[in-house]
Design an enzyme around this catalytic site. Structure first.
Site, PDB file in Angstrom:
ATOM      1  N   LYS A   1       0.831  -1.213   0.000  1.00 58.26           N
ATOM      2  CA  LYS A   1       0.000   0.000   0.000  1.00 58.26           C
ATOM      3  C   LYS A   1       0.864   1.262   0.000  1.00 58.26           C
ATOM      4  CE  LYS A   1      -2.113  -1.123   3.843  1.00 58.26           C
ATOM      5  NZ  LYS A   1      -1.596  -2.453   4.213  1.00 58.26           N
TER       6      LYS A   1
ATOM      7  N   ARG B   1      11.821  -5.975   5.494  1.00 61.60           N
ATOM      8  CA  ARG B   1      11.766  -4.550   5.816  1.00 61.60           C
ATOM      9  C   ARG B   1      12.286  -4.299   7.227  1.00 61.60           C
ATOM     10  NH1 ARG B   1       6.141  -1.339   5.268  1.00 61.60           N
ATOM     11  NH2 ARG B   1       5.598  -2.597   7.075  1.00 61.60           N
TER      12      ARG B   1
HETATM   13  P1  B4P Z   1       0.677   0.588   8.161  1.00 59.19           P
HETATM   14  O1  B4P Z   1       1.672   1.668   8.238  1.00 59.19           O
HETATM   15  O2  B4P Z   1      -0.509   0.821   7.303  1.00 59.19           O
HETATM   16  O3  B4P Z   1       1.551  -0.679   7.815  1.00 59.19           O
HETATM   17  P2  B4P Z   1       1.596  -1.790   6.735  1.00 59.19           P
HETATM   18  O4  B4P Z   1       0.230  -2.358   6.502  1.00 59.19           O
HETATM   19  O5  B4P Z   1       2.678  -2.699   7.190  1.00 59.19           O
HETATM   20  O6  B4P Z   1       2.181  -1.059   5.485  1.00 59.19           O
HETATM   21  P3  B4P Z   1       2.133  -1.255   3.959  1.00 59.19           P
HETATM   22  O7  B4P Z   1       1.211  -2.370   3.531  1.00 59.19           O
HETATM   23  O8  B4P Z   1       1.855   0.105   3.440  1.00 59.19           O
HETATM   24  O9  B4P Z   1       3.641  -1.625   3.631  1.00 59.19           O
HETATM   25  P4  B4P Z   1       4.139  -1.937   2.151  1.00 59.19           P
HETATM   26  O10 B4P Z   1       3.343  -3.120   1.746  1.00 59.19           O
HETATM   27  O11 B4P Z   1       4.182  -0.772   1.263  1.00 59.19           O
HETATM   28  O12 B4P Z   1       0.112   0.179   9.614  1.00 59.19           O
HETATM   29  C1  B4P Z   1       0.950  -0.151  10.714  1.00 59.19           C
HETATM   30  C2  B4P Z   1       0.131  -0.275  12.007  1.00 59.19           C
HETATM   31  O13 B4P Z   1      -0.479   1.009  12.321  1.00 59.19           O
HETATM   32  C3  B4P Z   1      -1.060  -1.238  11.979  1.00 59.19           C
HETATM   33  O14 B4P Z   1      -0.681  -2.580  12.247  1.00 59.19           O
HETATM   34  C4  B4P Z   1      -1.961  -0.631  13.104  1.00 59.19           C
HETATM   35  O15 B4P Z   1      -1.495  -0.998  14.378  1.00 59.19           O
HETATM   36  C5  B4P Z   1      -1.755   0.867  12.947  1.00 59.19           C
HETATM   37  N1  B4P Z   1      -2.778   1.472  12.084  1.00 59.19           N
HETATM   38  C6  B4P Z   1      -2.560   2.071  10.870  1.00 59.19           C
HETATM   39  N2  B4P Z   1      -3.726   2.499  10.339  1.00 59.19           N
HETATM   40  C7  B4P Z   1      -4.714   2.159  11.217  1.00 59.19           C
HETATM   41  C8  B4P Z   1      -6.132   2.295  11.213  1.00 59.19           C
HETATM   42  N3  B4P Z   1      -6.778   2.855  10.175  1.00 59.19           N
HETATM   43  N4  B4P Z   1      -6.841   1.831  12.275  1.00 59.19           N
HETATM   44  C9  B4P Z   1      -6.211   1.271  13.322  1.00 59.19           C
HETATM   45  N5  B4P Z   1      -4.872   1.088  13.390  1.00 59.19           N
HETATM   46  C10 B4P Z   1      -4.112   1.522  12.343  1.00 59.19           C
HETATM   47  O16 B4P Z   1       5.600  -2.407   2.329  1.00 59.19           O
HETATM   48  C11 B4P Z   1       5.979  -3.657   2.864  1.00 59.19           C
HETATM   49  C12 B4P Z   1       7.308  -4.109   2.308  1.00 59.19           C
HETATM   50  O17 B4P Z   1       7.074  -4.797   1.088  1.00 59.19           O
HETATM   51  C13 B4P Z   1       8.300  -2.994   1.995  1.00 59.19           C
HETATM   52  O18 B4P Z   1       9.569  -3.368   2.427  1.00 59.19           O
HETATM   53  C14 B4P Z   1       8.260  -2.893   0.473  1.00 59.19           C
HETATM   54  O19 B4P Z   1       9.490  -2.475  -0.082  1.00 59.19           O
HETATM   55  C15 B4P Z   1       7.952  -4.314   0.068  1.00 59.19           C
HETATM   56  N6  B4P Z   1       7.242  -4.403  -1.212  1.00 59.19           N
HETATM   57  C16 B4P Z   1       6.238  -3.604  -1.635  1.00 59.19           C
HETATM   58  N7  B4P Z   1       5.835  -3.987  -2.870  1.00 59.19           N
HETATM   59  C17 B4P Z   1       6.591  -5.087  -3.216  1.00 59.19           C
HETATM   60  C18 B4P Z   1       6.635  -5.947  -4.365  1.00 59.19           C
HETATM   61  N8  B4P Z   1       5.828  -5.781  -5.413  1.00 59.19           N
HETATM   62  N9  B4P Z   1       7.508  -6.972  -4.368  1.00 59.19           N
HETATM   63  C19 B4P Z   1       8.349  -7.161  -3.297  1.00 59.19           C
HETATM   64  N10 B4P Z   1       8.368  -6.364  -2.198  1.00 59.19           N
HETATM   65  C20 B4P Z   1       7.488  -5.344  -2.150  1.00 59.19           C
END
Ligand code: B4P
Length: 197
Positions: free
Chosen positions: A14, A128
Site C-alpha cells: 500500500k 523490511r
Molecule cells: P501501516 O503503516 O498501514 O503498515 P503496513 O500495513 O505494514 O504497510 P504497507 O502495507 O503500506 O507496507 P508496504 O506493503 O508498502 O500500519 C501499521 C500499524 O499502524 C497497523 O498494524 C496498526 O497498528 C496501525 N494502524 C494504521 N492504520 C490504522 C487504522 N486505520 N486503524 C487502526 N490502526 C491503524 O511495504 C511492505 C514491504 O514490502 C516494503 O519493504 C516494500 O518495499 C515491500 N514491497 C512492496 N511492494 C513489493 C513488491 N511488489 N515486491 C516485493 N516487495 C514489495
C-alpha cells in the site's frame, strides 16, 4: 475529485504503491500508519497510545483513528482528491469515512485491493525489519497477529464497499512498476464508470 482507498493486508504494498499513484493522479496521500509513526517519533500522548497497540500488531481504537483522519481531511479542502492508505481498517471506520465524504458531497471513487499471499507478506515484512526499525515488522508472531487482525477486522471493509460496487481486486505480486500500472488501469476504469453513472 478522486477518493481512492488503497487496501490490502500488511506488507501488500500500500505505502509503496501510494507513492507512485500520488504522482500519477496528483492526489493528497493520507497514511494513518505514517501519521501514527510521526506521533510516536514526536513522543506525543497520541503516539504513546498508538505505540501500545501497534507494537503488538493490534489496531489503534477507531475513535482515535477517525478523529485524527478527519482533522487531516478537513485541513486540506483545496486538494484534487485523496489516497487513503491503511484506512479504513474496520467497517466502523468505513462508515465514518463515508459520512465525512458525504458531508463534503464527495463519495469514494474505488477501493483497490492488493492481493498478496500470506507467505509473501511475511517474507516482505521480515526483510523490511532489517532497515525500518519497526517493532511490528521484527517479530514473526506480531506479523502473524497483524495478518489475523486483517482477516477478522479489516477484510470485511472490502465486502462493505463491494456491496456498493466500489471494490476492485488487483494482483499484488511481481514488479512494483507493473503493479502500479495494474492499479492505474483499475482506477481509470472506476473513474470512467462513475462518470458514466
Ligand atoms: P501501516 O503503516 O498501514 O503498515 P503496513 O500495513 O505494514 O504497510 P504497507 O502495507 O503500506 O507496507 P508496504 O506493503 O508498502 O500500519 C501499521 C500499524 O499502524 C497497523 O498494524 C496498526 O497498528 C496501525 N494502524 C494504521 N492504520 C490504522 C487504522 N486505520 N486503524 C487502526 N490502526 C491503524 O511495504 C511492505 C514491504 O514490502 C516494503 O519493504 C516494500 O518495499 C515491500 N514491497 C512492496 N511492494 C513489493 C513488491 N511488489 N515486491 C516485493 N516487495 C514489495
Amino acid at each position: 475529485m478522486i477518493n481512492l482507498i488503497l487496501f490490502g493486508p500488511p506488507g501488500s504494498g500500500k505505502g509503496t504503491q501510494a507513492a507512485n499513484l500520488v504522482q500519477h493522479y496528483n492526489l493528497y496521500h493520507i497514511s494513518t500508519g505514517d501519521m501514527f509513526r510521526s506521533e510516536i517519533g514526536n513522543k506525543t500522548e497520541l503516539g504513546l497510545l498508538a505505540k501500545s497497540y501497534m507494537d503488538k500488531g493490534e489496531l489503534v481504537p477507531d475513535e482515535v483513528t477517525v478523529n485524527m483522519l478527519r482533522k487531516r481531511v478537513e485541513d486540506n479542502p483545496q486538494v484534487k482528491g485523496f489516497i487513503f492508505d491503511g484506512f479504513p481498517r474496520t467497517v466502523a471506520q468505513a462508515q465514518a469515512l463515508d459520512a465525512m465524504l458525504e458531508d463534503m458531497g464527495q463519495p469514494i471513487t474505488a477501493l483497490l485491493e492488493l492481493k498478496v499471499p500470506a507467505e509473501e507478506l511475511i517474507v516482505r515484512l521480515m526483510n523490511r525489519a532489517k532497515t525500518s526499525g519497526r517493532a511490528d515488522d521484527a517479530d514473526a508472531n506480531v506479523i502473524k497477529n497483524r495478518i489475523q487482525v486483517y482477516r477478522e477486522n479489516t477484510a470485511p471493509v472490502a465486502e462493505y464497499y463491494d456491496q456498493k460496487d466500489k471494490t476492485k481486486a488487483v494482483h499484488g505480486v511481481g514488479e512494483v512498476a507493473q503493479i502500479t500500472q495494474n492499479l492505474i488501469d483499475a482506477l481509470d476504469a472506476a473513474i470512467a464508470e462513475s462518470n458514466a453513472a
